[in-house]
Design an enzyme around this catalytic site. Structure first.
Site, PDB file in Angstrom:
ATOM      1  N   HIS A 160      35.119  99.015 -37.448  1.00  0.00           N
ATOM      2  CA  HIS A 160      34.189  98.561 -38.491  1.00  0.00           C
ATOM      3  C   HIS A 160      34.985  98.157 -39.724  1.00  0.00           C
ATOM      4  O   HIS A 160      34.751  97.114 -40.323  1.00  0.00           O
ATOM      5  CB  HIS A 160      33.244  99.683 -38.935  1.00  0.00           C
ATOM      6  CG  HIS A 160      32.372 100.247 -37.855  1.00  0.00           C
ATOM      7  ND1 HIS A 160      31.967 101.554 -37.843  1.00  0.00           N
ATOM      8  CD2 HIS A 160      31.811  99.678 -36.766  1.00  0.00           C
ATOM      9  CE1 HIS A 160      31.186 101.774 -36.808  1.00  0.00           C
ATOM     10  NE2 HIS A 160      31.089 100.653 -36.120  1.00  0.00           N
ATOM     11  N   ALA A 163      35.675  98.199 -29.823  1.00  0.00           N
ATOM     12  CA  ALA A 163      34.205  98.233 -29.707  1.00  0.00           C
ATOM     13  C   ALA A 163      33.566  98.109 -31.090  1.00  0.00           C
ATOM     14  O   ALA A 163      32.573  97.406 -31.267  1.00  0.00           O
ATOM     15  CB  ALA A 163      33.750  99.522 -29.029  1.00  0.00           C
ATOM     16  N   ARG A 204      24.958  95.842 -25.568  1.00  0.00           N
ATOM     17  CA  ARG A 204      24.427  96.412 -26.815  1.00  0.00           C
ATOM     18  C   ARG A 204      23.034  95.875 -27.154  1.00  0.00           C
ATOM     19  O   ARG A 204      22.350  96.412 -27.992  1.00  0.00           O
ATOM     20  CB  ARG A 204      25.410  96.131 -27.952  1.00  0.00           C
ATOM     21  CG  ARG A 204      25.158  96.930 -29.194  1.00  0.00           C
ATOM     22  CD  ARG A 204      26.405  96.967 -30.031  1.00  0.00           C
ATOM     23  NE  ARG A 204      26.133  97.394 -31.391  1.00  0.00           N
ATOM     24  CZ  ARG A 204      26.162  96.604 -32.451  1.00  0.00           C
ATOM     25  NH1 ARG A 204      26.466  95.326 -32.326  1.00  0.00           N
ATOM     26  NH2 ARG A 204      25.917  97.069 -33.645  1.00  0.00           N
ATOM     27  N   CYS A 212      35.813 102.854 -28.898  1.00  0.00           N
ATOM     28  CA  CYS A 212      37.145 102.567 -29.440  1.00  0.00           C
ATOM     29  C   CYS A 212      37.063 101.581 -30.600  1.00  0.00           C
ATOM     30  O   CYS A 212      36.013 101.039 -30.919  1.00  0.00           O
ATOM     31  CB  CYS A 212      38.040 102.009 -28.342  1.00  0.00           C
ATOM     32  SG  CYS A 212      37.536 100.354 -27.807  1.00  0.00           S
TER      33      CYS A 212
HETATM   34  S1  CFN Z   1      29.032 101.721 -33.963  1.00  0.00           S
HETATM   35 FE1  CFN Z   1      27.223 101.781 -35.309  1.00  0.00          FE
HETATM   36  S2  CFN Z   1      26.664  99.998 -36.360  1.00  0.00           S
HETATM   37  S3  CFN Z   1      26.875 103.435 -36.671  1.00  0.00           S
HETATM   38 FE2  CFN Z   1      25.083 103.148 -35.470  1.00  0.00          FE
HETATM   39  S4  CFN Z   1      23.751 101.850 -36.554  1.00  0.00           S
HETATM   40 FE3  CFN Z   1      25.097 103.332 -32.937  1.00  0.00          FE
HETATM   41  S5  CFN Z   1      26.871 103.872 -31.774  1.00  0.00           S
HETATM   42 MO1  CFN Z   1      25.762 102.309 -30.595  1.00  0.00          MO
HETATM   43  S6  CFN Z   1      26.711 100.387 -31.424  1.00  0.00           S
HETATM   44 FE4  CFN Z   1      24.966 100.850 -32.679  1.00  0.00          FE
HETATM   45 FE5  CFN Z   1      24.922 100.654 -35.215  1.00  0.00          FE
HETATM   46 FE6  CFN Z   1      25.785 101.707 -37.390  1.00  0.00          FE
HETATM   47 FE7  CFN Z   1      27.221 101.986 -32.779  1.00  0.00          FE
HETATM   48  S7  CFN Z   1      23.818  99.360 -33.800  1.00  0.00           S
HETATM   49  S8  CFN Z   1      23.770 102.264 -31.620  1.00  0.00           S
HETATM   50  S9  CFN Z   1      24.204 104.807 -34.372  1.00  0.00           S
HETATM   51  N1  CFN Z   1      25.756 101.985 -34.060  1.00  0.00           N
HETATM   52  C1  HCA Z   2      29.887 101.209 -28.351  1.00  0.00           C
HETATM   53  C2  HCA Z   2      28.533 100.570 -28.174  1.00  0.00           C
HETATM   54  C3  HCA Z   2      27.396 101.522 -28.043  1.00  0.00           C
HETATM   55  C4  HCA Z   2      27.443 102.293 -26.728  1.00  0.00           C
HETATM   56  C5  HCA Z   2      26.118 102.850 -26.349  1.00  0.00           C
HETATM   57  C6  HCA Z   2      26.031 104.104 -25.537  1.00  0.00           C
HETATM   58  C7  HCA Z   2      26.100 100.688 -28.103  1.00  0.00           C
HETATM   59  O1  HCA Z   2      30.003 102.330 -28.822  1.00  0.00           O
HETATM   60  O2  HCA Z   2      30.825 100.566 -28.013  1.00  0.00           O
HETATM   61  O3  HCA Z   2      26.943 104.916 -25.491  1.00  0.00           O
HETATM   62  O4  HCA Z   2      24.958 104.264 -24.973  1.00  0.00           O
HETATM   63  O5  HCA Z   2      25.264 100.959 -28.932  1.00  0.00           O
HETATM   64  O6  HCA Z   2      25.960  99.760 -27.306  1.00  0.00           O
HETATM   65  O7  HCA Z   2      27.402 102.426 -29.123  1.00  0.00           O
END
Ligand code: CFN
Ligand code: HCA
Length: 537
Positions: A192, A63, A94, A60
Site C-alpha cells: 500500500h 498483493a 478481489r 504479500c
Molecule cells: S489490503 Fe485492504 S484496502 S485494508 Fe481492507 S479495506 Fe481487506 S484484506 Mo482483502 S484486499 Fe480488501 Fe481493502 Fe483496506 Fe485487503 S478492499 S478485503 S479489510 N482490504
Molecule cells: C489479498 C487480497 C484479499 C484476499 C482475500 C481473502 C482480497 O490479500 O491479496 O483472503 O479471502 O480481499 O481479495 O485480501
C-alpha cells in the site's frame, strides 16, 4: 454482547499454553482482552512479522500494491513482472468492479504478465519486460501502464524503474513501475505504502483542471462487489461531486487532477493514509475519515461532509436524502433485524473492514464478540492520534517516507486555520478513532489471528457467524459456523450505503438461520474412513 460465562483472561492464557514459550511470548501482545472502561488505556501490538510456522491469513507486498491499490484502475494495463503464478492468482479474485468512462477503455478483466521463465531468471528479464510494455501499448492503447515487480525480480536485480523510464520516453505513455517485491515488509501493508508514494509523486498533481462544485476525492474505496456505485449514487443525489477515486472504479486521468478537489474522504485508512497526509501537506487538502458501511455510519459520514462545506442549501439536501434513504431501508431491514437481533459475530479481515462492518452489524442488532485485523498497524486499533507516539512501523523500516513540502504554486488551504482547528476538535477532520474504542469491555481483539487461535475462539465463544476470508472460510464452516467473506462478498454485493445494508442483511440472514448448520456433523467428529497402524518400532 460479551461472554460473561467465560473468563477471557484464563481462556487466552490457555490458548497461549499450546504454543512453545517463545511463540507464546510474541503472540501474547497481539491479543487484548477488552476490560477497561477507558479504551485509551488499552493497546495492542500490530504490524509485526508473523511467527514462522503459524498459519496466517496475510498476503504479500505485491498483493497490496498491484492487487489492492493499483489493480482497480481499469483504464490502465497492469503488468505483473514475474513468473505467471503471481499474476494468475491475483486475476479477478478481489471482485473490484469497473465501468469504463467515455473513452470505453476497460482492461479490468485481463491478466497481463511477463511470464518469466528459467532463462529470464538466469539472464535477466528486462528485455522481456520492455517488449511486454510495448506490446501492451500497441495492442490496447491504455491511458497508462503500471509494472509490478514480484519476488524473483528483486532477487535478480532487474531495473524495472529504468525500463519504465525508457518505455515511457519511447512510447509517449505514462509507465509507473513499482518495486513491490512480495517479500518486502511483513504483509500487503508495505505494498500500500509503495503504491501511495508513486501515485503521489508521478500521478497526483500532474494535470491542473479546476473541479467546480462541492468536490471530494474518495480514498481507500475499491468498488468490491459494486460498493463504489452505491456510494456514488448517494453522493450525487446530495449534490456532491466525486472528483477522483483511489481507486475503486478509478480512472487514471481523474487521479492526475485530484489535487484540485476540496476534500479527501478516507474510507480505508490503512491502505491510503499516506497519500492523504502527503496531499494535505503539499496541496492543502484536508482529510475526513468516513465509513460508508452501515446505515447510521453512512448518514454520519454524509453529515461530516455537510459540516465541512457549511452551506445551508447543501446541508438541507443532505438531510433530505438521509431521511428518504433511511426510511426506505428501514422497512426492508426490519424483518431481518427481527431474526438477527442478539446474534453474535467475529470479524477477522485485512486492515479496516473488521472495524467498518461493526457499524452494519449494530444496525442489525448484532454485536462483535471478537475482532481483529490481519495486517493493520497500531493506529488502526488505537486511533490516528497515537501515530506520532508509536515506534517506527515495521513497514516504514523498509519503505521510504517521502519528504513532502507545500507546493509554492499549487498549495491552497481549503478552510481557514481557525475553522480547521474547530473541525479537528470535533473529529470531523484529520481524526480516526480506531477499532479498540468501539469494542465493548468483555470482548477480544486479536491481531493477525492464527488458525489455532481461531479454532479455540470458535469452540469457546460459539459465534453465530464469522466475517472473514477464503483462507479460513472452510475451516470455520467445518465447525458448523457460517463464514461470510467480507473481502470479496462471496459473489454478492454491494454492501455499502443504504441499499448495500439490505443486501448484507439478506445474505447473513440466509446463512445464520439456515437449518443445515444444526444437521451437519463436523468431519473431525466422525469416525475416520481410513486409519493406519504406525507400529511401535
Ligand atoms: S489490503 Fe485492504 S484496502 S485494508 Fe481492507 S479495506 Fe481487506 S484484506 Mo482483502 S484486499 Fe480488501 Fe481493502 Fe483496506 Fe485487503 S478492499 S478485503 S479489510 N482490504
Ligand atoms: C489479498 C487480497 C484479499 C484476499 C482475500 C481473502 C482480497 O490479500 O491479496 O483472503 O479471502 O480481499 O481479495 O485480501
Amino acid at each position: 454482547k460479551s461472554c460473561p460465562s467465560v473468563d477471557l483472561e484464563e481462556f487466552v492464557d490457555n490458548i497461549l499454553k499450546k504454543y512453545p514459550a517463545k511463540v507464546a511470548k510474541k503472540r501474547k501482545d497481539h491479543i487484548l482482552v477488552r476490560k477497561e472502561e477507558d479504551p485509551a488505556r488499552e493497546s495492542i501490538q500490530a504490524n509485526n512479522r508473523t511467527v514462522p510456522g503459524i498459519i496466517t491469513q496475510r498476503g504479500c507486498c505485491y498483493a497490496g500494491c498491484k492487487g489492492v491499490v493499483l489493480g482497480p484502475v481499469g483504464d490502465m494495463v497492469h503488468i505483473t513482472h514475474g513468473p505467471i503464478g503471481c499474476g494468475f492468482y491475483a486475476w479477478l479474485t478481489r471482485r473490484n468492479l469497473f465501468k469504463p468512462g467515455e473513452d470505453g477503455k476497460n482492461y479490468s478483466t485481463y491478466c497481463f504478465s511477463t511470464d518469466m521463465q528459467e532463462q529470464d531468471i538466469i539472464f535477466g528479464g528486462e528485455k522481456k519486460l520492455k517488449q511486454a510494455i510495448k506490446e501492451a501499448w500497441e495492442t490496447f492503447k491504455p491511458n497508462a501502464i503500471s509494472v509490478h515487480a514480484t519476488c524473483p525480480v528483486g532477487l535478480i536485480g532487474d531495473d524495472v524503474q529504468a525500463v519504465a523510464r525508457e518505455a515511457e520516453a519511447e512510447l509517449g505513455v505514462k509507465v509507473l513501475a513499482f518495486n513491490c517485491e512480495g517479500y518486502k515488509g511483513v504483509s500487503q501493508s508495505a505494498g500500500h505504502h509503495i503504491a501511495n508514494n508513486k501515485l503521489f509523486n508521478e500521478t497526483v498533481g500532474t494535470k491542473d483542471e479546476a473541479i467546480p462544485g462541492y468536490s471530494v476525492n474518495i480514498l481507500g474505496e475499491y468498488n468490491i462487489g459494486g460498493d463504489a456505485w452505491e456510494i456514488e449514487r448517494i453522493l450525487e443525489k446530495c449534490g456532491i461531486k466525486i472528483a477522483a477515486t483511489f481507486s475503486g472504479d478509478g480512472k487514471y486521468d481523474s487521479m492526475t487532477s485530484s489535487h484540485m478537489a476540496s476534500l479527501n474522504l478516507i474510507m480505508c485508512y490503512r491502505s491510503i493514509n499516506y497519500l492523504a497526509e502527503m496531499m494535505e501537506t503539499k496541496y492543502g487538502i484536508p482529510w475526513a475519515k468516513v465509513n460508508f458501511i452501515g446505515v447510521k455510519a453512512m448518514s454520519k459520514s454524509l453529515r461530516k461532509i455537510a459540516r465541512f462545506f457549511e452551506d445551508p442549501e447543501l446541508t438541507r439536501r443532505i438531510e433530505e436524502v438521509i431521511k428518504e434513504e433511511e426510511e426506505s431501508v428501514e422497512q426492508k431491514l426490519a424483518p431481518y433485524r427481527e431474526r438477527l437481533q442478539g446474534k453474535t459475530a467475529m470479524l477477522f479481515v485485512g486492515g479496516s473492514r473488521a472495524h467498518h462492518y461493526q457499524d452494519l452489524l449494530r444496525d442489525l442488532g448484532m454485536e462483535p464478540v471478537a475482532a481483529g485485523y490481519e495486517f493493520a498497524h497500531r493506529d488502526d486499533y488505537e486511533g490516528s492520534h497515537i501515530a506520532g507516539k508509536i515506534k517506527v512501523d515495521a513497514d516504514s523500516r523498509n519503505i521510504e517516507e517521502l519528504k513532502v513540502e507545500p507546493d509554492p504554486e499549487k498549495y491552497s488551504p481549503r478552510v481557514s486555520p481557525e475553522k480547521k482547528k474547530e473541525l479537528e476538535q470535533e473529529s470531523v477532520l484529520g481524526h480516526y478513532h480506531g477499532m479498540i474504542p468501539d469494542m465493548p469491555p468483555g470482548t477480544l481483539v486479536v491481531d493477525d489471528i492464527s488458525h489455532l487461535e481461531l479454532e479455540e475462539l470458535i469452540k469457546t465463544l460459539k459465534p453465530d457467524i464469522i466475517l472473514s476470508g477464503i483462507k479460513d472460510k472452510y475451516v470455520i464452516e467445518k465447525f458448523n459456523v457460517p463464514s461470510k467473506q467480507i473481502h470479496n462478498y462471496d459473489y454478492s454485493g454491494p454492501f455499502a450505503g443504504y441499499k448495500g445494508a439490505v443486501n448484507f442483511a439478506r445474505d447473513i440472514d440466509m446463512m445464520i438461520n439456515n437449518p443445515a448448520w444444526k444437521l451437519a456433523v463436523p468431519p473431525f467428529e466422525k469416525k475416520p474412513l481410513l486409519s493406519a497402524d504406525l507400529g511401535t518400532d
